[in-house]
Design a protein around this motif. Structure first.
Motif, PDB file in Angstrom:
ATOM      1  N   MET A 136       0.876  -1.198  -0.046  1.00  0.00           N
ATOM      2  CA  MET A 136       0.224  -0.098   0.009  1.00  0.00           C
ATOM      3  C   MET A 136       1.156   1.065  -0.031  1.00  0.00           C
ATOM      4  SD  MET A 136      -2.860   1.160   2.872  1.00  0.00           S
ATOM      5  CE  MET A 136      -3.630  -0.307   2.595  1.00  0.00           C
ATOM      6  N   GLN A 137       0.414   2.121  -0.794  1.00  0.00           N
ATOM      7  CA  GLN A 137       1.257   3.345  -0.929  1.00  0.00           C
ATOM      8  C   GLN A 137       0.954   4.472   0.289  1.00  0.00           C
ATOM      9  OE1 GLN A 137      -0.273   5.245  -4.379  1.00  0.00           O
ATOM     10  NE2 GLN A 137       1.359   4.329  -5.689  1.00  0.00           N
ATOM     11  N   LEU A 138       2.169   5.037   0.590  1.00  0.00           N
ATOM     12  CA  LEU A 138       2.034   5.843   1.916  1.00  0.00           C
ATOM     13  C   LEU A 138       0.911   6.876   2.008  1.00  0.00           C
ATOM     14  CD1 LEU A 138       3.913   6.646   4.323  1.00  0.00           C
ATOM     15  CD2 LEU A 138       4.614   8.699   3.350  1.00  0.00           C
ATOM     16  N   GLU A 139       0.325   7.510   0.861  1.00  0.00           N
ATOM     17  CA  GLU A 139      -0.899   8.426   0.733  1.00  0.00           C
ATOM     18  C   GLU A 139      -2.015   7.419   1.226  1.00  0.00           C
ATOM     19  OE1 GLU A 139      -0.668  11.494   0.887  1.00  0.00           O
ATOM     20  OE2 GLU A 139       1.424  11.366   1.041  1.00  0.00           O
ATOM     21  N   LYS A 140      -2.238   6.293   0.693  1.00  0.00           N
ATOM     22  CA  LYS A 140      -3.348   5.484   0.976  1.00  0.00           C
ATOM     23  C   LYS A 140      -3.473   5.151   2.356  1.00  0.00           C
ATOM     24  CE  LYS A 140      -6.325   2.568  -0.824  1.00  0.00           C
ATOM     25  NZ  LYS A 140      -7.844   3.037  -1.009  1.00  0.00           N
ATOM     26  N   MET A 141      -2.071   4.808   3.053  1.00  0.00           N
ATOM     27  CA  MET A 141      -2.081   4.521   4.482  1.00  0.00           C
ATOM     28  C   MET A 141      -2.399   5.868   5.107  1.00  0.00           C
ATOM     29  SD  MET A 141       1.631   2.732   4.710  1.00  0.00           S
ATOM     30  CE  MET A 141       2.016   1.348   4.109  1.00  0.00           C
ATOM     31  N   LYS A 142      -1.872   6.963   4.936  1.00  0.00           N
ATOM     32  CA  LYS A 142      -2.390   8.276   5.658  1.00  0.00           C
ATOM     33  C   LYS A 142      -3.900   8.441   5.659  1.00  0.00           C
ATOM     34  CE  LYS A 142       1.521  11.083   4.904  1.00  0.00           C
ATOM     35  NZ  LYS A 142       2.121  12.320   4.393  1.00  0.00           N
ATOM     36  N   GLU A 143      -4.612   8.104   4.351  1.00  0.00           N
ATOM     37  CA  GLU A 143      -6.193   8.178   3.976  1.00  0.00           C
ATOM     38  C   GLU A 143      -6.612   7.549   5.126  1.00  0.00           C
ATOM     39  OE1 GLU A 143      -7.198   7.669   0.189  1.00  0.00           O
ATOM     40  OE2 GLU A 143      -5.755   9.385  -0.852  1.00  0.00           O
ATOM     41  N   MET A 144      -6.299   6.119   5.159  1.00  0.00           N
ATOM     42  CA  MET A 144      -6.929   5.347   6.143  1.00  0.00           C
ATOM     43  C   MET A 144      -6.691   5.574   7.542  1.00  0.00           C
ATOM     44  SD  MET A 144      -6.285   1.028   5.866  1.00  0.00           S
ATOM     45  CE  MET A 144      -6.996   1.033   4.092  1.00  0.00           C
ATOM     46  N   LEU A 145      -5.347   5.930   7.903  1.00  0.00           N
ATOM     47  CA  LEU A 145      -5.220   6.313   9.150  1.00  0.00           C
ATOM     48  C   LEU A 145      -5.803   7.697   9.553  1.00  0.00           C
ATOM     49  CD1 LEU A 145      -3.136   5.367  11.403  1.00  0.00           C
ATOM     50  CD2 LEU A 145      -1.730   7.085  10.714  1.00  0.00           C
ATOM     51  N   LYS A 146      -6.469   8.462   8.816  1.00  0.00           N
ATOM     52  CA  LYS A 146      -6.994   9.537   9.265  1.00  0.00           C
ATOM     53  C   LYS A 146      -8.561   9.076   9.691  1.00  0.00           C
ATOM     54  CE  LYS A 146      -5.379  13.655   6.504  1.00  0.00           C
ATOM     55  NZ  LYS A 146      -5.626  14.371   5.422  1.00  0.00           N
ATOM     56  N   THR A 147      -8.967   8.097   9.048  1.00  0.00           N
ATOM     57  CA  THR A 147     -10.400   7.477   9.437  1.00  0.00           C
ATOM     58  C   THR A 147     -10.240   6.735  10.911  1.00  0.00           C
ATOM     59  OG1 THR A 147     -10.211   5.211   8.382  1.00  0.00           O
ATOM     60  CG2 THR A 147     -10.847   7.178   6.995  1.00  0.00           C
ATOM     61  N   MET A 148      -9.100   6.376  11.443  1.00  0.00           N
ATOM     62  CA  MET A 148      -8.865   5.566  12.477  1.00  0.00           C
ATOM     63  C   MET A 148      -8.453   6.397  13.814  1.00  0.00           C
ATOM     64  SD  MET A 148      -6.682   2.425  10.782  1.00  0.00           S
ATOM     65  CE  MET A 148      -6.595   1.475  11.925  1.00  0.00           C
ATOM     66  N   LEU A 149      -7.853   7.668  13.328  1.00  0.00           N
ATOM     67  CA  LEU A 149      -7.527   8.288  14.626  1.00  0.00           C
ATOM     68  C   LEU A 149      -8.271   9.609  14.600  1.00  0.00           C
ATOM     69  CD1 LEU A 149      -3.839   7.673  14.113  1.00  0.00           C
ATOM     70  CD2 LEU A 149      -5.294   6.573  15.676  1.00  0.00           C
ATOM     71  N   ASN A 150      -8.272  10.322  15.815  1.00  0.00           N
ATOM     72  CA  ASN A 150      -8.613  11.628  16.000  1.00  0.00           C
ATOM     73  C   ASN A 150      -7.881  12.562  15.153  1.00  0.00           C
ATOM     74  OD1 ASN A 150      -6.907  12.222  18.168  1.00  0.00           O
ATOM     75  ND2 ASN A 150      -8.212  11.521  19.715  1.00  0.00           N
ATOM     76  N   GLU A 151      -8.080  13.851  15.104  1.00  0.00           N
ATOM     77  CA  GLU A 151      -7.222  14.813  14.499  1.00  0.00           C
ATOM     78  C   GLU A 151      -5.843  14.963  15.278  1.00  0.00           C
ATOM     79  OE1 GLU A 151      -7.563  19.582  13.201  1.00  0.00           O
ATOM     80  OE2 GLU A 151      -9.486  18.171  13.192  1.00  0.00           O
ATOM     81  N   LYS A 152      -5.889  15.036  16.517  1.00  0.00           N
ATOM     82  CA  LYS A 152      -4.715  15.246  17.279  1.00  0.00           C
ATOM     83  C   LYS A 152      -3.788  13.996  17.463  1.00  0.00           C
ATOM     84  CE  LYS A 152      -3.241  16.620  22.039  1.00  0.00           C
ATOM     85  NZ  LYS A 152      -3.704  16.752  23.317  1.00  0.00           N
ATOM     86  N   ARG A 153      -4.289  12.737  17.422  1.00  0.00           N
ATOM     87  CA  ARG A 153      -3.408  11.667  17.366  1.00  0.00           C
ATOM     88  C   ARG A 153      -3.230  11.480  16.047  1.00  0.00           C
ATOM     89  NH1 ARG A 153      -0.636   9.629  20.703  1.00  0.00           N
ATOM     90  NH2 ARG A 153      -2.245  10.300  22.083  1.00  0.00           N
ATOM     91  N   TYR A 154      -3.815  11.857  14.977  1.00  0.00           N
ATOM     92  CA  TYR A 154      -3.042  11.882  13.491  1.00  0.00           C
ATOM     93  C   TYR A 154      -2.115  12.759  13.194  1.00  0.00           C
ATOM     94  CZ  TYR A 154      -2.740  11.940   8.310  1.00  0.00           C
ATOM     95  OH  TYR A 154      -2.172  11.776   7.248  1.00  0.00           O
ATOM     96  N   ALA A 155      -2.261  13.948  13.806  1.00  0.00           N
ATOM     97  CA  ALA A 155      -1.073  14.986  13.543  1.00  0.00           C
ATOM     98  C   ALA A 155       0.190  14.544  14.418  1.00  0.00           C
ATOM     99  CB  ALA A 155      -1.587  16.345  14.464  1.00  0.00           C
ATOM    100  N   HIS A 156      -0.007  13.763  15.735  1.00  0.00           N
ATOM    101  CA  HIS A 156       0.991  13.258  16.295  1.00  0.00           C
ATOM    102  C   HIS A 156       1.903  12.305  15.609  1.00  0.00           C
ATOM    103  CE1 HIS A 156       3.287  11.330  19.314  1.00  0.00           C
ATOM    104  NE2 HIS A 156       2.602  10.033  18.847  1.00  0.00           N
ATOM    105  N   SER A 157       1.063  11.347  14.911  1.00  0.00           N
ATOM    106  CA  SER A 157       1.605  10.244  13.943  1.00  0.00           C
ATOM    107  C   SER A 157       2.457  10.777  12.776  1.00  0.00           C
ATOM    108  CB  SER A 157       0.486   9.299  13.474  1.00  0.00           C
ATOM    109  OG  SER A 157      -0.174   8.587  14.619  1.00  0.00           O
ATOM    110  N   VAL A 158       1.911  11.943  12.252  1.00  0.00           N
ATOM    111  CA  VAL A 158       2.649  12.662  11.031  1.00  0.00           C
ATOM    112  C   VAL A 158       3.962  13.090  11.515  1.00  0.00           C
ATOM    113  CG1 VAL A 158       2.565  14.337   9.470  1.00  0.00           C
ATOM    114  CG2 VAL A 158       0.434  12.963   9.669  1.00  0.00           C
ATOM    115  N   ALA A 159       3.889  13.749  12.722  1.00  0.00           N
ATOM    116  CA  ALA A 159       5.043  14.433  13.314  1.00  0.00           C
ATOM    117  C   ALA A 159       6.049  13.160  13.797  1.00  0.00           C
ATOM    118  CB  ALA A 159       4.568  15.223  14.812  1.00  0.00           C
ATOM    119  N   VAL A 160       5.599  12.111  14.400  1.00  0.00           N
ATOM    120  CA  VAL A 160       6.664  11.182  14.882  1.00  0.00           C
ATOM    121  C   VAL A 160       7.005  10.612  13.569  1.00  0.00           C
ATOM    122  CG1 VAL A 160       6.760   8.733  15.683  1.00  0.00           C
ATOM    123  CG2 VAL A 160       5.577  10.431  16.912  1.00  0.00           C
TER     124      VAL A 160
END
Length: 191
Positions: free
Chosen positions: A1-25
């Motif tokens: 799976m491509q990274l952009e697709k992973m990001k899209e899927m992850l956005k549906t699984m996490l709240n906004e703050k946790r998603y921002a943390h994940s991108v920062a990590v």
């Protein structure tokens, strides 16, 4: 799976703050991987997905533990905040198509650590604690150490975790103690 697709899927699984943390990590992990010669793409994926199970309820996590045959130790059964790492690692392959053992290890141990961690696991553990959104007292010192010596940064970060757990009066996972002792011993041998 491509990274952009992973990001899209992850956005549906996490709240906004946790998603921002994940991108920062993810971004912090990439910087550390580049600096210390680790696999940058694996750091990118592990950093992004390390908290993929974080927003599951306790009940959902317990159901996933049963589904994935995750045997929780006595501490994890009491400290539900640790379980997301184990569940998240087990979700990597079926949910995101990531079957890489190094990425699995990095996600699995990003909360409790383990002695003699592979470099990717060490990077994700540290990146999770020093990403730019983190503001706890002493984070700047750990960030500076992380640019010079991952082992010293790791010990300092674990010391901070232990103090936090002691202040809260909650259980401390034995992996965390064993990890600290392993790396502190290694640093003492270097002197």
């Amino acid at each position: 799976m491509q990274l952009e697709k992973m990001k899209e899927m992850l956005k549906t699984m996490l709240n906004e703050k946790r998603y921002a943390h994940s991108v920062a990590v993810m971004e912090t992990a990439v910087e550390l991987a580049e600096r210390f010669g680790a696999d940058v793409e694996k750091a990118r994926i592990a950093g992004l997905l390390h908290d993929c199970a974080k927003n599951l309820s306790v009940q959902e996590m317990m159901e996933k533990c049963e589904e994935y045959s995750i045997a929780l130790d006595a501490v994890a059964k009491q400290q539900f905040g640790l379980i997301h790492a184990f569940v998240g690692a087990k979700m990597l392959s079926p949910v995101f198509g990531v079957a890489d053992e190094e990425i699995f290890d990095a996600v699995f141990y990003h909360t409790v650590g383990k002695p003699d961690m592979p470099i990717l696991t060490k990077i994700i553990y540290i990146a999770d604690g020093i990403e730019p959104h983190r503001t706890f007292e002493g984070v700047e010192e750990i960030r500076t150490l992380a640019q010079q010596d991952l082992d010293r940064a790791l010990v300092k970060q674990i010391d901070r975790t232990i103090r936090s757990v002691l202040t809260k009066g909650t259980l401390l996972h034995t992996n965390t103690v064993d990890t600290r002792n392993f790396y502190l011993h290694r640093l003492m041998e270097q002197v």
